[in-house]
Design an enzyme around this catalytic site. Sequence first.
Site, PDB file in Angstrom:
ATOM      1  N   ASP A 196      49.816  33.469  46.182  1.00 44.13           N
ATOM      2  CA  ASP A 196      48.367  33.420  46.346  1.00 44.13           C
ATOM      3  C   ASP A 196      47.898  34.722  45.710  1.00 44.13           C
ATOM      4  OD1 ASP A 196      45.736  33.960  47.262  1.00 44.13           O
ATOM      5  OD2 ASP A 196      46.016  32.421  48.787  1.00 44.13           O
ATOM      6  N   HIS A 197      47.276  34.633  44.544  1.00 48.52           N
ATOM      7  CA  HIS A 197      47.047  35.878  43.797  1.00 48.52           C
ATOM      8  C   HIS A 197      46.108  36.831  44.541  1.00 48.52           C
ATOM      9  CE1 HIS A 197      43.428  33.852  42.221  1.00 48.52           C
ATOM     10  NE2 HIS A 197      42.988  35.051  41.872  1.00 48.52           N
ATOM     11  N   HIS A 259      43.011  31.307  49.329  1.00 44.35           N
ATOM     12  CA  HIS A 259      42.478  32.669  49.200  1.00 44.35           C
ATOM     13  C   HIS A 259      41.645  33.094  50.423  1.00 44.35           C
ATOM     14  CE1 HIS A 259      43.919  31.891  45.287  1.00 44.35           C
ATOM     15  NE2 HIS A 259      42.826  31.399  44.754  1.00 44.35           N
TER      16      HIS A 259
HETATM   17  C1  BG6 Z   1      41.901  30.183  41.465  1.00 40.61           C
HETATM   18  C2  BG6 Z   1      41.060  28.925  41.498  1.00 40.61           C
HETATM   19  O1  BG6 Z   1      42.945  30.094  42.396  1.00 40.61           O
HETATM   20  O2  BG6 Z   1      41.081  31.308  41.791  1.00 40.61           O
HETATM   21  C3  BG6 Z   1      39.898  29.032  40.527  1.00 40.61           C
HETATM   22  O3  BG6 Z   1      41.873  27.803  41.153  1.00 40.61           O
HETATM   23  C4  BG6 Z   1      39.110  30.292  40.785  1.00 40.61           C
HETATM   24  O4  BG6 Z   1      39.060  27.888  40.620  1.00 40.61           O
HETATM   25  C5  BG6 Z   1      40.024  31.517  40.869  1.00 40.61           C
HETATM   26  O5  BG6 Z   1      38.183  30.454  39.737  1.00 40.61           O
HETATM   27  C6  BG6 Z   1      39.251  32.733  41.353  1.00 40.61           C
HETATM   28  O6  BG6 Z   1      40.068  33.866  41.266  1.00 40.61           O
HETATM   29  P1  BG6 Z   1      39.423  35.336  41.161  1.00 40.61           P
HETATM   30  O7  BG6 Z   1      40.601  36.262  41.182  1.00 40.61           O
HETATM   31  O8  BG6 Z   1      38.676  35.361  39.853  1.00 40.61           O
HETATM   32  O9  BG6 Z   1      38.514  35.486  42.340  1.00 40.61           O
END
Ligand code: BG6
Length: 506
Positions: A196-197, A259
């Site tokens: 989960d980044h 997230h």
């Molecule tokens: C991804 C989603 O996991 O996270 C995308 O699939 C989303 O739809 C993205 O745009 C958002 O990531 P961040 O790091 O830009 O908030």
Amino acid sequence: MPSAPPCALVLFGASGDLAKRKLLPGMYELAREKLLPEKFALIGFARSEMTDEAFRAEFRTAVEKFARTKPVDQAILKKLESCVYYQQGDYGSPDAHAALTKKLEMCDATHGTANNRLFYLSTPPETFAPVIENLGKHAATLGRRADDPAAAATKPAAGWRRIIIEKPFGTDLASAQALNAQLHKHFRESQVFRIDHYLGKETVQNLMVLRFANSIFEPIWNYKYIDHVQVTVSETLGVGSRGGYYDKSGATRDMVQNHIFQLLALVAMEPPTSLDAVSIRDEKTKVFKSIRPIRADQVDQFTVRGQYSAGEHAGQKSDGYTKEKGVPAESRTETFSAMKLFVDNWRWSGTPFYLRTGKFLSEKVSEIVVRFRSPPLTLFQKQCETAVYPNDLIIRVQPDEGVIWRINGKVPGGQMNIKSVKLDFLYKETFNVEPPEAYERLIFDSMLGDQTLFIRGDEVEAAWAVIDPIEQGWLASKVPPHGYKPGSWGPKAAFDLIEEDGRRWI
Ligand code: BG6
């Protein structure tokens, strides 16, 4: 920091967008910071026909374009390129996997990668099963499970095998359970790294430091002092060309289950007994298990789903979500999701957690707001023309990463006027650096075998168990997604959700 041990990384989905934008540049940044192992090899695996040389050129282009630090150090890039290879094949093809094994053995011999293998699945979810099965069949590639007595008798385990899986990890509880079962046929849980980044983001990690390395928060971090918590993750762009994928997912599966729930868990969890992966993931899992289920017949009371209508914002124009490429005209998939949840445990009894996320909203921001209760006695009300605001602790995940306290201060002068003022800690000002990309940290940790910032199997299932009844309720609900204008903060119903409780989105 020590650099990671020797290893070969196999990147499935090497020609994909994530690889180009984040993963390949991330490896370059790790090399630049001397964190990548000296003895390293990267094998890109994808369906397109490509030679090693052509993939090296793609690698170079991706780094030149998307590296976080510029200018790119050519010496580092050149050295890294010399250990980059490519394997073409279908994800389910046994022949391609056999050829991959040969390439990995070559890497051990040529680059000293010591039979340590990291398999990164950055591919569409339908390819997870064939890749995992093939990795399982090619024991020489995979290595045997250490707890398999037959394998232990024939060949001592040498080197390590780890698998990183990108989201989405399932689309509901049943599919997540099936994917876990399939993984566990071939890998022990300690070998599985579910990404989960958001957990790789610096401010998200700072949440734990904030809560557990400071003594001022813990005594007031509960229902007695906190009125409610809000989490907002808003994006300014529509779904663009991702309509086909997005329509099967929607904002709740795409952003909330993973997230936003991770942010919620880090705010709500009990202090872990240590900082190891087991303790932290135990505590987060407990939070998901304590969330009061929203029954299917309660969705219209506790949740709001929205769909953007026609409009223009942030340089993007749309005729509306249902007119996007790949989206059926009758789609009820939500591009906006808001909900009110309760964590039914001793600490959070009766404290609402309001969550919202959406595409094509006013601003791109990811932020947690912890709102404290008003002082017990409204001492200043009579003397004061201005209102006394409750205190907020704002944790800004992005952009302008930092932490802000909103407190009340006296306006200078003869009168007793009060103003809400900010005490802030902004990363850029304090440390004078841009926080690193989340993926750099996550790739590095997986090479070290540290699972702290990855999701555990039972944890992902517990999160789906909260989402499933909501999705089922929406399927059955007669209330379609509420429309909202691109550039707004979502449908009116999302404001009603919180305002009916006498609160407002901050
Ligand atoms: C991804 C989603 O996991 O996270 C995308 O699939 C989303 O739809 C993205 O745009 C958002 O990531 P961040 O790091 O830009 O908030």
